[in-house]
Design a protein around this motif. Structure first.
Motif, PDB file in Angstrom:
ATOM      1  N   ILE A  45       0.921  -1.151  -0.131  1.00 45.15           N
ATOM      2  CA  ILE A  45      -0.069  -0.055  -0.030  1.00 45.15           C
ATOM      3  C   ILE A  45       1.021   1.237  -0.094  1.00 45.15           C
ATOM      4  O   ILE A  45       1.544   1.235   0.715  1.00 45.15           O
ATOM      5  CB  ILE A  45      -1.008  -0.164   1.311  1.00 45.15           C
ATOM      6  CG1 ILE A  45      -1.702  -1.223   1.388  1.00 45.15           C
ATOM      7  CG2 ILE A  45      -1.705   1.239   1.114  1.00 45.15           C
ATOM      8  CD1 ILE A  45      -2.380  -1.734   2.584  1.00 45.15           C
ATOM      9  N   THR A  46       0.860   1.910  -1.003  1.00 41.36           N
ATOM     10  CA  THR A  46       1.679   3.231  -1.082  1.00 41.36           C
ATOM     11  C   THR A  46       0.670   4.639  -1.070  1.00 41.36           C
ATOM     12  O   THR A  46      -0.379   4.616  -1.930  1.00 41.36           O
ATOM     13  CB  THR A  46       2.434   3.047  -2.593  1.00 41.36           C
ATOM     14  OG1 THR A  46       3.136   2.030  -2.552  1.00 41.36           O
ATOM     15  CG2 THR A  46       3.116   4.590  -2.718  1.00 41.36           C
ATOM     16  N   ASN A  47       1.196   5.347  -0.070  1.00 46.91           N
ATOM     17  CA  ASN A  47       0.279   6.607   0.165  1.00 46.91           C
ATOM     18  C   ASN A  47       0.624   7.638  -0.690  1.00 46.91           C
ATOM     19  O   ASN A  47       1.534   8.222  -0.100  1.00 46.91           O
ATOM     20  CB  ASN A  47       0.077   6.769   1.660  1.00 46.91           C
ATOM     21  CG  ASN A  47      -0.813   7.973   2.042  1.00 46.91           C
ATOM     22  OD1 ASN A  47      -1.309   8.749   1.268  1.00 46.91           O
ATOM     23  ND2 ASN A  47      -1.094   8.035   3.274  1.00 46.91           N
ATOM     24  N   ASN A  48       0.262   7.859  -1.826  1.00 49.99           N
ATOM     25  CA  ASN A  48       0.604   9.164  -2.709  1.00 49.99           C
ATOM     26  C   ASN A  48      -0.605  10.139  -2.661  1.00 49.99           C
ATOM     27  O   ASN A  48      -0.567  11.272  -3.486  1.00 49.99           O
ATOM     28  CB  ASN A  48       0.889   8.793  -4.179  1.00 49.99           C
ATOM     29  CG  ASN A  48       2.291   7.796  -4.278  1.00 49.99           C
ATOM     30  OD1 ASN A  48       3.105   8.113  -3.199  1.00 49.99           O
ATOM     31  ND2 ASN A  48       1.919   6.985  -5.437  1.00 49.99           N
ATOM     32  N   SER A  49      -1.399  10.137  -1.769  1.00 52.27           N
ATOM     33  CA  SER A  49      -2.295  11.104  -1.444  1.00 52.27           C
ATOM     34  C   SER A  49      -2.016  12.576  -1.182  1.00 52.27           C
ATOM     35  O   SER A  49      -2.701  13.551  -1.647  1.00 52.27           O
ATOM     36  CB  SER A  49      -3.379  10.610  -0.405  1.00 52.27           C
ATOM     37  OG  SER A  49      -2.958  10.864   0.811  1.00 52.27           O
ATOM     38  N   ALA A  50      -0.845  12.820  -0.530  1.00 50.62           N
ATOM     39  CA  ALA A  50      -0.331  13.878  -0.076  1.00 50.62           C
ATOM     40  C   ALA A  50      -1.261  14.413   1.045  1.00 50.62           C
ATOM     41  O   ALA A  50      -1.257  15.809   1.330  1.00 50.62           O
ATOM     42  CB  ALA A  50      -0.149  15.077  -1.101  1.00 50.62           C
ATOM     43  N   ARG A  51      -2.131  13.658   1.675  1.00 52.44           N
ATOM     44  CA  ARG A  51      -2.751  14.223   2.784  1.00 52.44           C
ATOM     45  C   ARG A  51      -2.178  13.925   4.084  1.00 52.44           C
ATOM     46  O   ARG A  51      -1.621  12.576   4.154  1.00 52.44           O
ATOM     47  CB  ARG A  51      -4.323  13.400   2.804  1.00 52.44           C
ATOM     48  CG  ARG A  51      -4.926  13.942   1.371  1.00 52.44           C
ATOM     49  CD  ARG A  51      -6.337  13.137   1.436  1.00 52.44           C
ATOM     50  NE  ARG A  51      -7.120  13.768   2.286  1.00 52.44           N
ATOM     51  CZ  ARG A  51      -8.094  14.914   2.110  1.00 52.44           C
ATOM     52  NH1 ARG A  51      -7.766  15.489   0.903  1.00 52.44           N
ATOM     53  NH2 ARG A  51      -8.890  15.384   3.062  1.00 52.44           N
ATOM     54  N   GLY A  52      -2.251  14.540   5.050  1.00 49.81           N
ATOM     55  CA  GLY A  52      -1.749  14.517   6.414  1.00 49.81           C
ATOM     56  C   GLY A  52      -2.496  13.627   7.195  1.00 49.81           C
ATOM     57  O   GLY A  52      -1.874  13.255   8.385  1.00 49.81           O
ATOM     58  N   ALA A 100       2.023   6.716   6.133  1.00 48.61           N
ATOM     59  CA  ALA A 100       1.938   8.204   6.028  1.00 48.61           C
ATOM     60  C   ALA A 100       2.005   8.620   4.639  1.00 48.61           C
ATOM     61  O   ALA A 100       2.492   7.855   3.855  1.00 48.61           O
ATOM     62  CB  ALA A 100       2.821   8.647   7.162  1.00 48.61           C
ATOM     63  N   ALA A 101       1.487   9.670   4.481  1.00 52.60           N
ATOM     64  CA  ALA A 101       1.549  10.298   2.956  1.00 52.60           C
ATOM     65  C   ALA A 101       3.117  10.280   2.615  1.00 52.60           C
ATOM     66  O   ALA A 101       4.109  10.268   3.312  1.00 52.60           O
ATOM     67  CB  ALA A 101       1.233  11.856   2.995  1.00 52.60           C
ATOM     68  N   GLY A 102       3.226   9.653   1.409  1.00 59.02           N
ATOM     69  CA  GLY A 102       4.859   9.492   0.897  1.00 59.02           C
ATOM     70  C   GLY A 102       5.406   8.134   1.104  1.00 59.02           C
ATOM     71  O   GLY A 102       6.600   7.999   0.827  1.00 59.02           O
ATOM     72  N   GLN A 103       4.741   7.447   2.089  1.00 58.81           N
ATOM     73  CA  GLN A 103       5.344   6.126   2.475  1.00 58.81           C
ATOM     74  C   GLN A 103       4.622   5.065   2.101  1.00 58.81           C
ATOM     75  O   GLN A 103       3.536   5.234   1.385  1.00 58.81           O
ATOM     76  CB  GLN A 103       5.246   5.996   3.877  1.00 58.81           C
ATOM     77  CG  GLN A 103       5.986   7.286   4.780  1.00 58.81           C
ATOM     78  CD  GLN A 103       7.463   7.116   4.276  1.00 58.81           C
ATOM     79  OE1 GLN A 103       8.064   6.264   4.490  1.00 58.81           O
ATOM     80  NE2 GLN A 103       7.834   8.568   4.156  1.00 58.81           N
ATOM     81  N   SER A 104       5.136   3.844   2.104  1.00 56.66           N
ATOM     82  CA  SER A 104       4.401   2.264   1.718  1.00 56.66           C
ATOM     83  C   SER A 104       4.243   1.638   3.189  1.00 56.66           C
ATOM     84  O   SER A 104       5.372   1.753   3.835  1.00 56.66           O
ATOM     85  CB  SER A 104       5.050   1.895   0.731  1.00 56.66           C
ATOM     86  OG  SER A 104       4.846   2.581  -0.637  1.00 56.66           O
TER      87      SER A 104
END
Length: 401
Positions: A45-52, A100-104
């Motif tokens: 799961i990669t969070n590229n949403s840019a949401r905090g 978290a945003a930017g992490q996997s």
């Protein structure tokens, strides 16, 4: 052959009205297992949403070896749901902290037919009734998940491999893509929007007259949360019940004097059925002239939901014909092509009366593929990837832009 089965069960009187009952993806026979599929596979799961906000992940479904409903933890261990109640009782907290945003982060997927939910900022509320899990139903204004930004992917992992898709059958919301790494190391993915596609979809829906903008749900602070499917738009009164009547009437008129030919199986081109309207009913005959099934004139709910008068049982005759009819109505191809299904996406959604929600979703997808209605897989226009020997699956959360 993969057959996608969308089952809706309404729990009367419940604030959360959709119950998970059985498979979300039902795989047909004939899919070869190239190598033994392990008991679990990794889902990255990669969070590229840019949401905090904190991200929460849920892996819910039916354990295929036993038929039990439950959830899987981050290690892929199955936990059956406890008995529910009436009124529904709170389900155990099945949430997994997401990256978290930017992490996997990687979790394990067991042999399930189910859903991977994700939510931003708040945990989702799940409850259990005597019939099983009660899922979010945000078309209901009193649903406790109404103001949460969330979405889900659907998948089946079994001895024949992995099927995983993105879906907009119920709503269009927080964007994501799905993928699979094959045994040879290559990857396949689908579900990604074009750059600017998220806002592009909502802007296009706002500009569509006839009530389509009413499908959009926002929070009190103005945050856009989702657009409901047109089926739920009908149920909530956002769309008029007559929204498809003109097209349906023209189809019924056309096939009272001409024949609709349905070839429902791509791998069986010799299997054809012939539809004619008589006495207000469309009767389908086989090659010998025997009536095999009949359809009353559908309404908009039947078309958008692919149910009621377009019910599609999991058989070899009525179901495949109904699937084809449902796709033709949603894509508005039945008047321009009397041989269905229509093979060319270039012909889809050209009539002024059509499923504009589906039209606008497909227009914003990078590969043109989506599950914008239940049988969007007719003709293989669905956002689905499959592999018989999957090494790894992917869920990539994209920006809301």
């Amino acid at each position: 052959m993969l057959r996608t089965l969308r089952r809706r069960a309404t729990a009367a009187g419940l604030s959360l009205a959709t119950i998970l009952a059985g498979s979300l993806l039902a795989t047909g026979t004939g899919a070869p297992a190239h190598a033994a599929v392990p008991a679990t596979i990794p889902l990255k799961i990669t969070n590229n949403s840019a949401r905090g906000e904190q991200l929460y992940i849920y892996n819910l479904g039916t354990e295929l070896s036993t038929g039990r409903q439950g959830w899987a933890d981050a290690a892929g261990t199955f936990h059956p749901w406890p008995a529910g109640g009436n009124p529904p009782t709170p389900a155990p907290d099945a949430s997994i902290p997401g990256p978290a945003a930017g992490q996997s982060a990687t979790i394990r997927m067991p042999k399930f037919s189910g859903r991977v939910y994700f939510s931003y900022g708040q945990k989702l509320v799940f409850k259990l009734t005597t019939g099983g899990l009660v899922q979010p139903a945000v078309q209901n204004p009193s649903d406790p998940n109404r103001n949460i930004l969330f979405n889900w992917s659907e998948y089946t992992l079994n001895d024949s491999g992995l099927w995983i898709n993105s879906t907009q059958v119920d709503m269009f919301s927080a964007p994501y893509a799905v993928g699979v790494q094959r045994a040879d190391g290559s990857t396949a993915s689908t579900g990604r929007l074009k750059p600017g596609g998220y806002n592009g979809f909502f802007n296009a829906l706002r500009g569509q007259p006839g009530g389509w903008a009413n499908l959009i749900q926002t929070r009190s602070d103005g945050t856009v949360l989702r657009a409901l499917s047109p089926l739920y738009g009908l149920e909530t009164g956002a769309l008029p019940a007559t929204v498809m009547d003109d097209y349906i009437n023209r189809v019924w008129q056309k096939y009272s004097t001409s024949t609709l030919t349905v070839t429902p199986f791509a791998d069986r081109p010799g299997t054809k059925y012939y539809g004619r309207v008589s006495g207000g009913v469309m009767n389908f005959t086989d090659g010998a002239g025997a009536v095999v099934t009949s359809f009353q004139k559908p309404d908009a709910s039947s078309v958008f939901g692919c149910h009621r008068r377009l019910d599609a049982p999991n058989d070899q005759v009525r179901g495949p014909i109904s699937r084809t009819l449902c796709a033709g109505f949603n894509r508005s191809t039945l008047l321009v092509n009397s041989s269905q299904p229509d093979a060319s996406a270039a012909d889809f959604y050209k009539d002024n009366v059509t499923n504009h929600y589906a039209r606008k979703i497909h227009a914003q997808m990078a590969d043109g593929k989506a599950y914008a209605f239940a049988f969007d897989d007719v003709g293989h226009h669905e956002s689905l990837v499959h592999d018989g020997s999957p090494r790894q699956a992917y869920l990539t959360l994209d920006p809301l832009s």
